[in-house]
Design an enzyme around this catalytic site. Structure first.
Site, PDB file in Angstrom:
ATOM      1  N   CYS A   2      45.676  17.871  -6.366  1.00 30.45           N
ATOM      2  CA  CYS A   2      47.068  18.149  -6.180  1.00 30.45           C
ATOM      3  C   CYS A   2      49.023  18.333  -5.785  1.00 30.45           C
ATOM      4  O   CYS A   2      48.891  17.982  -5.218  1.00 30.45           O
ATOM      5  CB  CYS A   2      46.144  19.854  -5.936  1.00 30.45           C
ATOM      6  SG  CYS A   2      44.834  19.856  -6.289  1.00 30.45           S
ATOM      7  N   ARG A  29      51.094  12.457 -10.114  1.00 30.52           N
ATOM      8  CA  ARG A  29      50.397  12.157  -8.107  1.00 30.52           C
ATOM      9  C   ARG A  29      48.811  12.456  -8.905  1.00 30.52           C
ATOM     10  O   ARG A  29      47.907  12.754  -8.514  1.00 30.52           O
ATOM     11  CB  ARG A  29      49.933  13.692  -7.956  1.00 30.52           C
ATOM     12  CG  ARG A  29      51.672  14.081  -7.099  1.00 30.52           C
ATOM     13  CD  ARG A  29      52.041  15.914  -6.857  1.00 30.52           C
ATOM     14  NE  ARG A  29      51.481  15.889  -5.159  1.00 30.52           N
ATOM     15  CZ  ARG A  29      51.788  15.541  -3.880  1.00 30.52           C
ATOM     16  NH1 ARG A  29      52.648  15.587  -4.058  1.00 30.52           N
ATOM     17  NH2 ARG A  29      50.489  16.092  -3.251  1.00 30.52           N
ATOM     18  N   TRP A  77      43.656  18.732  -9.454  1.00 30.40           N
ATOM     19  CA  TRP A  77      42.950  16.932  -8.979  1.00 30.40           C
ATOM     20  C   TRP A  77      41.281  17.499  -8.617  1.00 30.40           C
ATOM     21  O   TRP A  77      41.062  17.606  -7.142  1.00 30.40           O
ATOM     22  CB  TRP A  77      43.383  16.040  -8.165  1.00 30.40           C
ATOM     23  CG  TRP A  77      42.866  15.303  -8.610  1.00 30.40           C
ATOM     24  CD1 TRP A  77      42.724  13.620  -9.456  1.00 30.40           C
ATOM     25  CD2 TRP A  77      42.056  14.380  -7.706  1.00 30.40           C
ATOM     26  NE1 TRP A  77      42.165  12.744  -9.384  1.00 30.40           N
ATOM     27  CE2 TRP A  77      41.513  12.707  -8.417  1.00 30.40           C
ATOM     28  CE3 TRP A  77      40.978  14.687  -5.926  1.00 30.40           C
ATOM     29  CZ2 TRP A  77      40.514  11.731  -7.245  1.00 30.40           C
ATOM     30  CZ3 TRP A  77      40.191  13.884  -5.925  1.00 30.40           C
ATOM     31  CH2 TRP A  77      39.444  12.515  -6.171  1.00 30.40           C
ATOM     32  N   ASN A 101      46.667  22.532  -2.350  1.00 32.13           N
ATOM     33  CA  ASN A 101      46.192  21.024  -2.034  1.00 32.13           C
ATOM     34  C   ASN A 101      45.479  21.148  -1.171  1.00 32.13           C
ATOM     35  O   ASN A 101      45.725  21.328   0.202  1.00 32.13           O
ATOM     36  CB  ASN A 101      47.623  21.219  -2.463  1.00 32.13           C
ATOM     37  CG  ASN A 101      47.508  19.121  -2.003  1.00 32.13           C
ATOM     38  OD1 ASN A 101      46.440  18.480  -1.980  1.00 32.13           O
ATOM     39  ND2 ASN A 101      48.730  19.205  -1.517  1.00 32.13           N
ATOM     40  N   GLY A 102      44.758  20.375  -0.935  1.00 32.82           N
ATOM     41  CA  GLY A 102      43.912  20.328   0.229  1.00 32.82           C
ATOM     42  C   GLY A 102      42.248  20.325   0.115  1.00 32.82           C
ATOM     43  O   GLY A 102      41.777  20.566  -1.369  1.00 32.82           O
ATOM     44  N   GLU A 476      44.083  -7.498  -5.409  1.00 31.29           N
ATOM     45  CA  GLU A 476      44.883  -6.183  -6.243  1.00 31.29           C
ATOM     46  C   GLU A 476      44.894  -6.849  -7.777  1.00 31.29           C
ATOM     47  O   GLU A 476      44.615  -5.616  -7.998  1.00 31.29           O
ATOM     48  CB  GLU A 476      46.561  -6.858  -5.630  1.00 31.29           C
ATOM     49  CG  GLU A 476      47.771  -6.164  -6.006  1.00 31.29           C
ATOM     50  CD  GLU A 476      47.527  -4.432  -5.909  1.00 31.29           C
ATOM     51  OE1 GLU A 476      46.561  -4.083  -5.598  1.00 31.29           O
ATOM     52  OE2 GLU A 476      48.431  -3.751  -7.031  1.00 31.29           O
ATOM     53  N   LYS A 480      43.830  -3.473 -10.155  1.00 30.14           N
ATOM     54  CA  LYS A 480      45.101  -3.103 -10.969  1.00 30.14           C
ATOM     55  C   LYS A 480      44.166  -3.130 -12.444  1.00 30.14           C
ATOM     56  O   LYS A 480      44.274  -2.192 -13.407  1.00 30.14           O
ATOM     57  CB  LYS A 480      46.104  -4.294 -11.894  1.00 30.14           C
ATOM     58  CG  LYS A 480      47.399  -3.916  -9.950  1.00 30.14           C
ATOM     59  CD  LYS A 480      47.842  -2.884 -10.558  1.00 30.14           C
ATOM     60  CE  LYS A 480      48.177  -1.344  -9.952  1.00 30.14           C
ATOM     61  NZ  LYS A 480      47.879  -1.964  -8.274  1.00 30.14           N
ATOM     62  N   GLU A 483      41.910  -0.059 -12.677  1.00 34.96           N
ATOM     63  CA  GLU A 483      42.320   1.706 -12.818  1.00 34.96           C
ATOM     64  C   GLU A 483      42.764   2.223 -13.833  1.00 34.96           C
ATOM     65  O   GLU A 483      42.694   3.134 -14.136  1.00 34.96           O
ATOM     66  CB  GLU A 483      43.048   1.759 -10.922  1.00 34.96           C
ATOM     67  CG  GLU A 483      44.310   1.026 -11.168  1.00 34.96           C
ATOM     68  CD  GLU A 483      44.950   0.821  -9.845  1.00 34.96           C
ATOM     69  OE1 GLU A 483      44.971   1.792  -8.997  1.00 34.96           O
ATOM     70  OE2 GLU A 483      45.879   0.392  -9.789  1.00 34.96           O
ATOM     71  N   HIS A 499      28.163 -17.555  -2.860  1.00 35.59           N
ATOM     72  CA  HIS A 499      27.591 -16.816  -1.779  1.00 35.59           C
ATOM     73  C   HIS A 499      26.798 -15.922  -2.207  1.00 35.59           C
ATOM     74  O   HIS A 499      26.209 -15.371  -1.440  1.00 35.59           O
ATOM     75  CB  HIS A 499      27.963 -16.328  -0.543  1.00 35.59           C
ATOM     76  CG  HIS A 499      28.793 -17.933   0.274  1.00 35.59           C
ATOM     77  ND1 HIS A 499      27.326 -18.617   0.690  1.00 35.59           N
ATOM     78  CD2 HIS A 499      29.804 -18.390   0.090  1.00 35.59           C
ATOM     79  CE1 HIS A 499      28.612 -19.632   1.553  1.00 35.59           C
ATOM     80  NE2 HIS A 499      29.540 -19.541   0.861  1.00 35.59           N
ATOM     81  N   LYS A 601      48.370   9.700  -7.661  1.00 33.61           N
ATOM     82  CA  LYS A 601      49.488   9.045  -6.567  1.00 33.61           C
ATOM     83  C   LYS A 601      49.377   8.972  -5.259  1.00 33.61           C
ATOM     84  O   LYS A 601      49.817   8.725  -4.410  1.00 33.61           O
ATOM     85  CB  LYS A 601      50.252   9.475  -7.449  1.00 33.61           C
ATOM     86  CG  LYS A 601      51.560   8.767  -7.066  1.00 33.61           C
ATOM     87  CD  LYS A 601      51.257   7.428  -8.316  1.00 33.61           C
ATOM     88  CE  LYS A 601      52.903   6.104  -7.365  1.00 33.61           C
ATOM     89  NZ  LYS A 601      51.935   4.993  -7.398  1.00 33.61           N
TER      90      LYS A 601
END
Ligand code: F6R
Length: 606
Positions: A2, A29, A77, A101-102, A476, A480, A483, A499, A601
């Site tokens: 948010c 964000r 968000w 926000n929170g 990584e 990428k 997402e 394994h 973000k």
């Protein structure tokens, strides 16, 4: 996550455009709905909310304009309750409007307590803030007392703004655990989640300390501590440049940020030399390093573990912040804690930092946003010079973190006599040469789009494998891809395939093999062959020596040829083709890779 904005101006002015400008700065964000609240001339709360993008909110405002000299705005968000108009902020009553926000952790208890005095309309935790303040006002409290008393009842993390229907000349804001900045204009004051939201209006910024709250009029901010004592917080000049947030010649922020990497690596490495004073003076006596981070920053930490143990011979642990904070870690004497965070606001990383500080452990923050909470609260701080990273998927912040961690490794290795001065200088020279190598690779990398089209686009799933520092690079690369293209992807240590994960390999599964021509090469090649024998379609990434190996030439379905690079620096270079593979796959699938679904973000809730 948010984002919040607020503006207080002189009577007669209209600030709705400013609210939208501020909100657009916070789009990066991540959010799924947006809204504003203003106070009308007749003293009523007037809101507009929309599910989806800010452009949907703009459409609503076009159809039904709002006008005022004071207002608050929000990008949401979703945490509690699905993204829809009712759950979008501001959450309002006839007396107040609130953006938040929170997460309010005790919202269920507060909601139950207030159920007979307030009619709840949404599924949000935020609405309890509106409810508590409304009830307080109805009981005769002043706005100041109503907010101050409400703040003491809230558990969790929050940055809030409150607008009062009967008081069109001020708003009240507060922060605990989530960031909040106040912007000082001329005859106009602003509040925002970060300096990016405020930079179109002013570079004079006051960062509230944790627990602070403030009354904002058009001329000033009156700030109070958590126990209501008036306090002065300094006004800083923000270096955030309003022109730095644009796409330039590129189609997307992510693409621009990938291509900026040679420059930000150069800047960050140069800055390390200046920033050495941001390091503890007694690095020699450090007995252990504990690295804490999340997501991509965690992957940078994993690579640093290989480096620090190999070159500087310092035992190093790496933890996800969200796990570290809830287990009972044994912390050795003379531990140095390194917190890695692009945003400097990640809630779990911040909690880990505070835990270390309570334990009197030295803390070093590696952050991109120098004004962030983690940057300000750590004992020592070195910043990456990546500039604003707008795309949600981290690229240039990652390689900037790596270059700082590489420079730190060399410094520690030297101080601990783990490598000779000559060897350290040789590596430093290679670091100095790296931006050109990266640039050369990027400028001839257009063909990766074809590989994305032919080999990844139609896949349901993909595996990334590597050994040594190429293992975190595999993690990584998979992160990428998943997402931004929403293709299921996993990264594995190549030696782990047998394994378990090799059971997943069947005809046509893309296997991205990250295999610099280093001491692991032959072993990775064997793991590659095992997957090919089961139908895996290999995209092989190596230098010319690697891709010319007979088995690769004969069997790999695609190759990406990398420039020769020192083994130590290979993760910085090999991150690039994986970023481009993910970017192009997302592009070809028609997704907005700058703002992928469900992602934020700046992850300011745990
Ligand atoms: C992935 C990504 C995230 C962040 C993570 C930590 O592309 O960007 O995984 O790395 O949310 O964020 P910071 O570094 O801001 O603490």
């Amino acid at each position: 996550m948010c984002g919040i904005v607020g503006v207080v101006s002189a009577k007669g002015k209209d600030i709705v455009g400013d609210l939208l400008t501020g909100l657009k700065r916070l789009e990066y964000r991540g959010y799924d709905s947006a809204g504003i609240a203003v106070i009308t001339n007749s003293g009523a709360i007037d809101t507009r909310k929309a599910k989806g993008k800010i452009s949907c909110l703009e459409e609503k405002l076009k159809a039904e304009p709002a006008k005022s000299n004071i207002g608050i705005a929000h990008t949401r968000w979703a945490t509690h309750g699905e993204p829809n108009e009712i759950n979008a902020h501001p959450q309002f009553s006839e007396l107040v409007a609130v953006v938040h926000n929170g997460i309010i952790e005790n919202y269920a208890a507060l909601k139950a307590e207030l159920a007979d005095r307030y009619v709840f309309k949404s599924q949000t935790d935020t609405e309890v803030i509106t409810a508590v303040i409304t009830v307080n006002l109805k009981e005769g409290m002043s706005p100041k007392a109503a907010v101050s008393s409400a703040l003491k009842r809230l558990k969790g993390a929050f940055a809030i703004e409150v607008l009062f229907a009967d008081h069109p000349d001020f708003l009240i804001c507060a922060r605990k655990g989530a960031p909040l900045a106040i912007g000082h204009g001329k005859g106009e004051m602003y509040v925002g989640s970060d300096s990016l939201a405020l930079c179109p209006f002013t570079n004079k910024i006051t960062y509230l300390e944790d627990g602070d709250w403030a009354i904002i009029t058009k001329d000033k901010a009156e700030i109070f501590t958590a126990d209501d004592k008036p306090v002065t917080r300094k006004i800083t000049t923000s270096t955030t440049d309003k022109n730095s947030v644009n796409k330039g010649f590129f189609d997307h922020y992510m693409q621009k940020e990938i291509f900026e990497q040679p420059k930000v690596i150069t800047d960050t490495f140069a800055n390390f030399k200046k920033a050495v004073k941001g390091l503890p003076s007694d690095l020699k006596s450090v007995s252990r390093i504990s690295i804490i981070a999340c997501g991509t920053s965690y992957h940078a930490g994993l690579i640093a573990k290989y480096w620090l143990e190999d070159l500087a011979r310092v035992p190093t642990d790496v933890d996800f912040a969200s796990e570290f904070r809830y287990r009972s870690p044994v912390i050795a004497d003379d531990t140095l804690a390194i917190l890695i965070s692009q945003s400097g606001e990640t809630a779990d990383t911040l909690a880990a930092l505070r835990y270390f500080k309570e334990q009197k452990v030295k803390t070093l923050a590696i952050v991109n946003v120098t004004e962030s909470t983690i940057a300000r609260e750590a004992d020592f701080m070195i910043n990456t010079l990546a500039g604003p990273e707008i795309a949600v998927a981290s690229t240039k912040a990652f390689t900037s973190q790596l270059i700082l961690l590489a420079a730190l490794t060399l410094k520690m290795a030297r101080e601990r006599d783990a490598i000779s001065a000559q060897k350290a200088e040789e590596i430093e020279q290679k670091i100095a040469d790296l931006p050109k190598v990266m640039q050369d690779f990027l400028s001839t990398s257009g063909y990766i789009k074809e590989i994305a089209k032919d080999k990844v686009l139609g896949a349901q799933s993909a595996l990334f494998i590597g050994r040594g520092t190429s293992y975190p690079i595999a993690l990584e690369g998979a992160l990428k891809l998943k997402e931004i293209s929403y293709i299921h992807a996993e990264g594995y240590a190549a030696g782990e395939m047998k394994h378990g994960p090799i059971a997943l390999v069947d005809n046509g599964l893309p296997i991205i093999v990250i295999a610099p021509f280093d001491k692991y090469f032959e072993k990775t090649l064997s793991n590659m062959q095992e997957t090919m024998a089961r139908g895996g379609e290999v995209i092989f990434i190596s230098s010319a020596k690697g891709v010319e190996t007979k088995v690769v030439k004969d069997f790999a379905k695609a190759v990406i040829t990398m420039p020769e690079i020192d083994d130590f620096l290979s993760p910085l270079l090999y991150a690039l083709p994986l970023q481009l593979l993910a970017y192009n796959t997302s592009l070809l699938r028609g997704f907005d890779m700058d703002q992928p679904r469900n992602l934020a973000k700046s992850v300011t809730v745990e």
